[in-house]
Design an enzyme around this catalytic site. Structure first.
Site, PDB file in Angstrom:
ATOM      1  N   CYS A 338      -1.869   6.136   2.348  1.00  0.00           N
ATOM      2  CA  CYS A 338      -0.876   6.731   1.445  1.00  0.00           C
ATOM      3  C   CYS A 338      -1.293   6.373   0.020  1.00  0.00           C
ATOM      4  O   CYS A 338      -2.379   6.742  -0.403  1.00  0.00           O
ATOM      5  CB  CYS A 338       0.530   6.252   1.777  1.00  0.00           C
ATOM      6  SG  CYS A 338       0.742   4.448   1.837  1.00  0.00           S
ATOM      7  N   ARG A 343       3.740   3.313   3.358  1.00  0.00           N
ATOM      8  CA  ARG A 343       4.119   4.491   4.144  1.00  0.00           C
ATOM      9  C   ARG A 343       3.058   4.762   5.217  1.00  0.00           C
ATOM     10  O   ARG A 343       3.368   5.256   6.301  1.00  0.00           O
ATOM     11  CB  ARG A 343       4.319   5.695   3.238  1.00  0.00           C
ATOM     12  CG  ARG A 343       5.558   5.612   2.348  1.00  0.00           C
ATOM     13  CD  ARG A 343       5.611   6.768   1.369  1.00  0.00           C
ATOM     14  NE  ARG A 343       4.473   6.734   0.455  1.00  0.00           N
ATOM     15  CZ  ARG A 343       4.143   7.720  -0.370  1.00  0.00           C
ATOM     16  NH1 ARG A 343       4.849   8.825  -0.383  1.00  0.00           N
ATOM     17  NH2 ARG A 343       3.099   7.600  -1.168  1.00  0.00           N
TER      18      ARG A 343
END
Length: 393
Positions: A338, A343
């Site tokens: 990410c 994430r």
């Protein structure tokens, strides 16, 4: 959640004032050492960060961060916790946690509950200091897990010290939760697995599910714990990808007709395309000179596998179908990325812990890649993009 939309800067805004982040260049040498692997960014013994000082005309301090990654390859068997056979082995519900809280001390039940929230000002959720799930302790994801002045994690011994200070004993179940649909809780789960923890689970839906959707109790009481005895192992480099490995994959995708390794970019489509970047006014340390994606990566935004109302993961068969439709081969190695790895860890959790795939997190992610010289970049905008892009950026 729509945090991707909250954290971005369009290419049409006026040019802001920012500080360019110092990119962490991951590797200068790789050598087998005592059954493990040392990866050192600057050479030297790399035992610890060092501080040198002094210049003429007054005191000056210069910090030299000697970044070393020490680890070994232990495979995936110790990482996969049987989530495919029984989802409760990796994901616990708020009902599951509440039942155990009603029974009394979590410690007496072999459970350690940890809040790893980001605490953005825009969060609708209560910060830990003002209220948290009963018996939960708090770990700051950056100060708790990383060394000062580098992006490398604390050492194996330091991680042991951290875990024992949280009262974690051998055989305990570590349950993590946080805000933002468990972004940093999943990151914490990945780090605990990186250092060899064997039973790490997420509270499905995180703090949002507990506080907002369920409306359950919060407390300001911070639990007092007894020193634990759990001991960390060297990092398991089978679940962590550093830039040289990712560069090999990218170059195979560019020059050799494609790699057997699947790269999964979990950012928004506009970030993947290179149309937008992070807003440096909010996340200055995550800004990059170049926008786009790593060549050959497929784009599956993290939020596509999350129930918008509850924040919980979608059913496993639905998650698998989403990735298969995107072209992810579950029989081959997968690397997620990410901007800084949190994430990507959320997606790692779904692919590795829920679906049982062999997955690595490239925690350098786009913040490293988009500031690196000499790496290939995919951009779908047909325009010069990034902070060094067009005059409109």
């Amino acid at each position: 959640m729509s945090a991707d939309k909250d954290n971005i800067q369009t290419g049409t805004k006026g040019k802001p004032t920012w500080q360019l982040p110092v990119a962490f260049v991951a590797v200068a040498a790789v050598a087998a050492v005592a059954g493990g692997v040392i990866v050192n960014s600057v050479g030297g013994s790399g035992d610890s960060p060092t501080t040198a000082a002094s210049g003429g005309g007054g005191e000056q301090a210069q910090t030299v961060s000697d970044v070393t990654v020490v680890g070994e390859h232990r495979g995936y068997d110790e990482v996969h916790q049987g989530g495919e056979e029984n989802l409760e082995n990796v994901l616990v519900s708020t009902e599951w946690l509440d039942e155990r809280l009603q029974e009394g001390s979590l410690s007496d039940q072999g459970i350690v509950l940890i809040d790893i929230s980001e605490h953005l000002a825009s969060s609708e959720l209560t910060p830990y200091q003002e209220g948290h799930i009963p018996q939960a302790q708090y770990v700051n994801w950056s100060e708790g897990f990383t060394q000062p002045n580098t992006r490398e994690f604390i050492t194996q011994d330091e991680f042991t010290e951290l875990a024992q200070s949280l009262g974690i004993n051998e055989g305990d179940t570590i349950v993590l939760y946080g805000d933002n649909s468990n972004w940093f809780a999943a990151y914490g789960a990945w780090v605990f697995n990186l250092y060899g923890a064997e039973d790490v689970r997420l509270l499905d839906g995180g703090l949002h599910k507990w506080e907002v959707f369920d409306g359950r109790e919060l407390t300001e009481e911070v639990p007092q714990v007894t020193q634990g005895d759990w001991v960390a192992q060297p990092q398991n480099l089978d679940i962590r990808a550093l830039q040289p490995e990712v560069l090999d994959v990218a170059e195979e995708n560019v020059n050799d007709g494609g790699s057997d390794v699947t790269l999964v970019d979990i950012r928004s489509k506009d970030e993947y395309d290179g149309a937008i970047g992070v807003d440096p006014a909010i996340f200055g340390g995550e800004a990059t000179t170049i926008w786009g994606h790593i060549p050959g990566a497929v784009n599956v935004t993290w939020s596509t596998i999350v129930d918008e109302e509850t924040g919980q993961f979608l059913p496993a068969d639905e998650i698998r179908a989403i990735y298969e439709e995107a072209g992810v081969d579950f029989d081959e190695l997968i690397i997620t990325y990410c901007r800084i790895g949190e994430r990507a860890s959320h997606t790692w959790y779904a692919l590795s812990q829920i679906l049982g795939a062999d997955v690595k997190v490239y925690d350098g992610s786009w913040t490293e890649w988009g500031n690196s010289v000499g790496v290939p970049v995919g951009n779908n905008t047909d325009q010069r993009a990034g902070l060094w892009g067009s005059s409109e950026s």
